[in-house]
Each structure stands twice: as C-alpha cells, then as structure tokens.
Motif scaffolding. Structure first.
Motif, PDB file in Angstrom:
ATOM      1  N   ASP A  27       0.851  -1.180   0.000  1.00 48.13           N
ATOM      2  CA  ASP A  27       0.000   0.000   0.000  1.00 48.13           C
ATOM      3  C   ASP A  27       0.890   1.235   0.000  1.00 48.13           C
ATOM      4  OD1 ASP A  27      -3.183   0.462   0.600  1.00 48.13           O
ATOM      5  OD2 ASP A  27      -1.961   2.172   1.224  1.00 48.13           O
ATOM      6  N   THR A  28       0.355   2.334  -0.512  1.00 53.31           N
ATOM      7  CA  THR A  28       1.124   3.572  -0.605  1.00 53.31           C
ATOM      8  C   THR A  28       1.036   4.417   0.656  1.00 53.31           C
ATOM      9  OG1 THR A  28      -0.774   4.685  -1.601  1.00 53.31           O
ATOM     10  CG2 THR A  28       0.851   3.735  -3.119  1.00 53.31           C
ATOM     11  N   ASP A  29       0.126   4.087   1.563  1.00 55.58           N
ATOM     12  CA  ASP A  29      -0.122   4.889   2.753  1.00 55.58           C
ATOM     13  C   ASP A  29       0.607   4.304   3.966  1.00 55.58           C
ATOM     14  OD1 ASP A  29      -2.046   5.322   5.298  1.00 55.58           O
ATOM     15  OD2 ASP A  29      -2.179   7.055   3.933  1.00 55.58           O
ATOM     16  N   ARG A  32      -1.685   2.973   6.822  1.00 53.34           N
ATOM     17  CA  ARG A  32      -2.302   1.680   6.506  1.00 53.34           C
ATOM     18  C   ARG A  32      -1.263   0.570   6.550  1.00 53.34           C
ATOM     19  NH1 ARG A  32      -5.924   4.375   2.147  1.00 53.34           N
ATOM     20  NH2 ARG A  32      -4.225   3.827   0.761  1.00 53.34           N
ATOM     21  N   ASN A  47       3.954   1.344  -4.346  1.00 53.62           N
ATOM     22  CA  ASN A  47       2.891   1.347  -5.341  1.00 53.62           C
ATOM     23  C   ASN A  47       2.842  -0.020  -6.013  1.00 53.62           C
ATOM     24  OD1 ASN A  47       1.485   1.731  -7.847  1.00 53.62           O
ATOM     25  ND2 ASN A  47       1.760   3.931  -7.574  1.00 53.62           N
TER      26      ASN A  47
END
Length: 186
Positions: A27-29, A32, A47
């Motif tokens: 995930d990019t966050d 998260r 990504n």
C-alpha cells in the motif's frame, strides 16, 4: 495483496492466523502499512504498479495475488505488472466498473469480482477465500454498508452493485444482496 483500503481491510479481516504469517500487503499509505503490520502480516510501503515493490512483496514467488485498489485503471496496470513477474499465481482482481471484467480476464486475471456479475456468478473460490452473495439479514436493514461487518464488500439492489468504499453511502433495505468474503476453515 495489493491495496489496503476498505476492500483490502475486509479481505485481511477474513483471514486467520496461519494465513497472515505468509501474507504481504502493498500500500502507498504509511498509516495503513502500519495497520497491516499490527494485524500480523508483512507490509510493503509502495505502489503496486512498481516492479520494485512487487519484488519486495515476493510476488515472483507468490501462489496467489489479490488486487483490491480503488482505481480500476490502476488495478489493470497492477495486473499487467504481476503477470509480467509471475505467470503461475492465481490472481483475483476486484473492479468497481463491470466493463473492466473482460479486459481483466484478457490480461490474465483468474478471478474477477465486479459490479455486473449475476448472482450465480458471484461465488468464486480462491483457494481458501470464498466470495458469496447472500440476502441482507434482518438486523442489517437500515444500516449503511460501511456499518456492516468488515467482510461485507458490496450490496446489490435492482442489478446495481454499490461498493462499501464508494463516496455516496448505501443504506441497506430488504431485498438487497450482500457480497461477502469468507475464509474457508481447514
């Protein structure tokens, strides 16, 4: 698994202990990614279209890959990158729009979950994950889709599927069908 938004969180929530130890989530966050680690899975910050992130998540050796990103065009790009690295894995892709189904299958998805699937086509097994469509329960009527159990991915009413992570909230009514992800227990 690629994408830890609403759908990714529900898929991870349906898994149990032994599965989590062998799971990597891209995930990019950062927040998260930290949640993924707290759940017991390995997180990869990056990504899903980036081959470096896919390699870090060990996609070339994966037996299955689940793509649960919010943008359908990005999901297709991820699918292409995954297939370039691994042509043997079982790949499941969740799309918001039904017109991507054929493209996803053409590009190498083994399973597609999308809006236009008729009810008898909404049950598909992905080794120990099963997607089922069921009637809304009496105690769920009146709830927003986001208030349902985390395993509930979407609701279908009058042949239109409403995803849990769509901006406009969907309030459940009698007659709605819910798309739910379940883990088959050994």
């Amino acid at each position: 698994m690629i994408g830890y938004g609403e759908r990714g969180q529900r898929v991870l929530g349906a898994m149990f202990g032994p599965q989590l130890g062998s799971l990597a989530v891209i995930d990019t966050d950062l927040a998260r990614a930290n949640l993924v680690s707290q759940r017991g899975a390995r997180s990869v910050l990056g990504n899903g279209t980036d081959v470096t992130a896919l390699r870090e998540a060990d996609v070339p050796r994966a037996t299955r890959v689940i793509v649960t990103v919010a943008d359908d065009a990005v999901a297709l790009r991820i699918l292409c990158a995954v297939r370039w690295l691994n042509d043997q894995a079982i790949v499941m892709v969740a799309f918001h729009e039904p017109h991507w189904r054929e493209v996803g299958l053409y590009l190498g998805a083994d399973r597609v979950v999308e809006d236009a699937s008729p009810p008898d086509d909404c049950t598909c097994e992905l080794e120990d994950l099963v997607f089922v469509e069921r009637a809304v329960l009496r105690n769920e009527i009146g709830l927003r889709l986001t208030e349902c159990a985390p395993e509930v991915l979407a609701a279908t009413r009058e042949n239109t599927r409403h995803w849990r992570d769509q901006a406009e909230p969907h309030v459940l009514r009698e007659g709605d069908l819910l798309l739910e992800v379940c883990a088959e227990q050994p």
